[in-house]
Design a protein around this motif. Structure first.
Motif, PDB file in Angstrom:
ATOM      1  N   CYS A 119      75.728  -1.310  79.632  1.00  0.00           N
ATOM      2  CA  CYS A 119      76.363  -1.375  78.234  1.00  0.00           C
ATOM      3  C   CYS A 119      75.970  -0.038  77.319  1.00  0.00           C
ATOM      4  N   GLY A 120      74.466   0.337  77.947  1.00  0.00           N
ATOM      5  CA  GLY A 120      74.065   1.680  77.252  1.00  0.00           C
ATOM      6  C   GLY A 120      74.738   2.946  77.709  1.00  0.00           C
ATOM      7  N   PHE A 121      75.120   2.909  78.983  1.00  0.00           N
ATOM      8  CA  PHE A 121      75.967   4.033  79.419  1.00  0.00           C
ATOM      9  C   PHE A 121      77.197   4.025  78.736  1.00  0.00           C
ATOM     10  N   CYS A 122      77.880   3.173  78.703  1.00  0.00           N
ATOM     11  CA  CYS A 122      79.171   3.114  78.145  1.00  0.00           C
ATOM     12  C   CYS A 122      79.046   3.389  76.605  1.00  0.00           C
ATOM     13  N   ALA A 123      78.169   2.995  75.743  1.00  0.00           N
ATOM     14  CA  ALA A 123      78.081   3.296  74.465  1.00  0.00           C
ATOM     15  C   ALA A 123      77.701   4.887  74.376  1.00  0.00           C
ATOM     16  N   PHE A 124      77.040   5.345  75.520  1.00  0.00           N
ATOM     17  CA  PHE A 124      76.915   6.702  75.451  1.00  0.00           C
ATOM     18  C   PHE A 124      78.203   7.626  75.593  1.00  0.00           C
ATOM     19  N   VAL A 125      78.774   6.996  76.651  1.00  0.00           N
ATOM     20  CA  VAL A 125      80.098   7.969  76.807  1.00  0.00           C
ATOM     21  C   VAL A 125      80.906   7.873  75.849  1.00  0.00           C
ATOM     22  N   TRP A 126      81.187   6.593  74.975  1.00  0.00           N
ATOM     23  CA  TRP A 126      82.148   6.429  74.091  1.00  0.00           C
ATOM     24  C   TRP A 126      81.604   7.489  72.938  1.00  0.00           C
ATOM     25  N   HIS A 151      90.303   6.974  81.766  1.00  0.00           N
ATOM     26  CA  HIS A 151      91.694   6.481  81.786  1.00  0.00           C
ATOM     27  C   HIS A 151      91.484   5.277  80.612  1.00  0.00           C
ATOM     28  N   LEU A 152      90.433   4.445  80.826  1.00  0.00           N
ATOM     29  CA  LEU A 152      90.319   3.491  79.740  1.00  0.00           C
ATOM     30  C   LEU A 152      89.798   3.929  78.554  1.00  0.00           C
ATOM     31  N   MET A 153      88.915   5.064  78.403  1.00  0.00           N
ATOM     32  CA  MET A 153      88.495   5.697  77.201  1.00  0.00           C
ATOM     33  C   MET A 153      89.935   6.088  76.458  1.00  0.00           C
ATOM     34  N   ARG A 154      90.772   6.882  77.213  1.00  0.00           N
ATOM     35  CA  ARG A 154      91.685   7.368  76.560  1.00  0.00           C
ATOM     36  C   ARG A 154      92.726   6.193  75.882  1.00  0.00           C
ATOM     37  N   TRP A 155      92.876   5.103  76.583  1.00  0.00           N
ATOM     38  CA  TRP A 155      93.561   4.032  76.239  1.00  0.00           C
ATOM     39  C   TRP A 155      92.906   3.633  75.052  1.00  0.00           C
ATOM     40  N   LEU A 156      91.657   3.457  75.065  1.00  0.00           N
ATOM     41  CA  LEU A 156      91.009   2.805  73.869  1.00  0.00           C
ATOM     42  C   LEU A 156      90.942   3.765  72.587  1.00  0.00           C
ATOM     43  N   VAL A 157      90.953   4.881  72.762  1.00  0.00           N
ATOM     44  CA  VAL A 157      91.149   5.981  71.692  1.00  0.00           C
ATOM     45  C   VAL A 157      92.461   5.601  71.246  1.00  0.00           C
ATOM     46  N   ASP A 158      93.488   5.606  72.074  1.00  0.00           N
ATOM     47  CA  ASP A 158      94.707   5.218  71.259  1.00  0.00           C
ATOM     48  C   ASP A 158      94.932   4.090  70.462  1.00  0.00           C
ATOM     49  N   LYS A 159      94.050   2.902  71.111  1.00  0.00           N
ATOM     50  CA  LYS A 159      94.053   1.739  70.124  1.00  0.00           C
ATOM     51  C   LYS A 159      93.516   1.579  69.080  1.00  0.00           C
ATOM     52  N   THR A 160      92.446   2.640  68.922  1.00  0.00           N
ATOM     53  CA  THR A 160      91.422   2.504  67.939  1.00  0.00           C
ATOM     54  C   THR A 160      91.769   3.614  66.870  1.00  0.00           C
ATOM     55  N   GLN A 161      92.771   4.328  67.040  1.00  0.00           N
ATOM     56  CA  GLN A 161      93.165   5.598  66.041  1.00  0.00           C
ATOM     57  C   GLN A 161      93.978   4.680  65.051  1.00  0.00           C
ATOM     58  N   PRO A 162      93.628   4.972  63.822  1.00  0.00           N
ATOM     59  CA  PRO A 162      94.680   4.475  62.784  1.00  0.00           C
ATOM     60  C   PRO A 162      96.076   4.961  62.894  1.00  0.00           C
ATOM     61  N   THR A 163      96.932   4.166  62.747  1.00  0.00           N
ATOM     62  CA  THR A 163      98.485   4.502  62.800  1.00  0.00           C
ATOM     63  C   THR A 163      98.822   5.163  61.462  1.00  0.00           C
ATOM     64  N   THR A 164      99.717   6.011  61.587  1.00  0.00           N
ATOM     65  CA  THR A 164     100.514   6.698  60.542  1.00  0.00           C
ATOM     66  C   THR A 164     101.784   6.219  60.068  1.00  0.00           C
ATOM     67  N   LEU A 165     102.337   6.204  59.063  1.00  0.00           N
ATOM     68  CA  LEU A 165     103.651   5.877  58.901  1.00  0.00           C
ATOM     69  C   LEU A 165     104.417   6.883  59.159  1.00  0.00           C
ATOM     70  N   ALA A 166     105.576   6.715  59.947  1.00  0.00           N
ATOM     71  CA  ALA A 166     106.403   7.606  60.388  1.00  0.00           C
ATOM     72  C   ALA A 166     107.271   8.253  59.273  1.00  0.00           C
TER      73      ALA A 166
END
Length: 171
Positions: A84-91, A152-167
């Motif tokens: 858990c600590g390692f995953c927090a660190f890389v995040w 790959h999971l971090m890239r996916w999670l970054v995409d999921k946690t980024q606020p979306t902007t209105l097009a």
């Protein structure tokens, strides 16, 4: 500076887990809570990324590549908390990690991850039931795989946690 501070804090976390094991679990939980308080999305990273290490390390234990004292068929809680600590660190360092090539980060992850297990074995936190060199090479390969999956999971999670902007124009 952020990289240095977070890396130093993770090393404190790692040594606390490796040297204290079960006796310092409360401190590991407190440190994880502090990381989550510092940056709330750390919780999602822990939930998303940690299972990779838990499954992988449990397989290493099951197939006799790693062992803990006292012997157990499953990972001890302190090792779960270390993941858990390692995953927090890389995040917390994801911007730096994701700014580099997958190849470079996988190589660093393979060598760094395997080295942490070798250090843990030298400190008596874990045991290598198989020959040291063979186990070390297996760990380099396993950590190369962990690294690719985690990135790959971090890239996916970054995409999921980024606020979306209105097009559309400001609606």
């Amino acid at each position: 500076m952020r990289f240095v501070v977070i890396s130093l804090l993770f090393n404190v976390f790692w040594f606390t887990a490796a040297l204290g094991q079960s006796s310092t679990q409360w401190l590991l939980v407190a440190m994880l809570a502090a990381a989550i308080f510092y940056q709330r999305d750390v919780l999602w990273a822990i939930i998303t990324l940690t299972p990779i290490g838990l499954v992988g390390d449990n397989l290493l234990i099951h197939f006799g590549w790693l062992a803990t004292e006292p012997a157990s068929a499953w990972m001890p809680v302190w090792l779960v908390l270390l993941w858990c600590g390692f995953c927090a660190f890389v995040w917390l360092l994801r911007k730096i990690i994701l700014a580099h090539s997958l190849w470079a980060m996988s190589l660093i992850g393979a060598l760094g991850g395997a080295s942490s297990y070798v250090a843990g074995e030298r400190l008596g936190a874990i045991v290598f039931p198989q020959p040291w060199l063979t186990t070390s090479l297996v760990l380099v390969a396993v950590w190369a795989v962990y690294s690719v999956i985690l990135i790959h999971l971090m890239r996916w999670l970054v995409d999921k946690t980024q606020p979306t902007t209105l097009a559309s124009g400001g609606e």
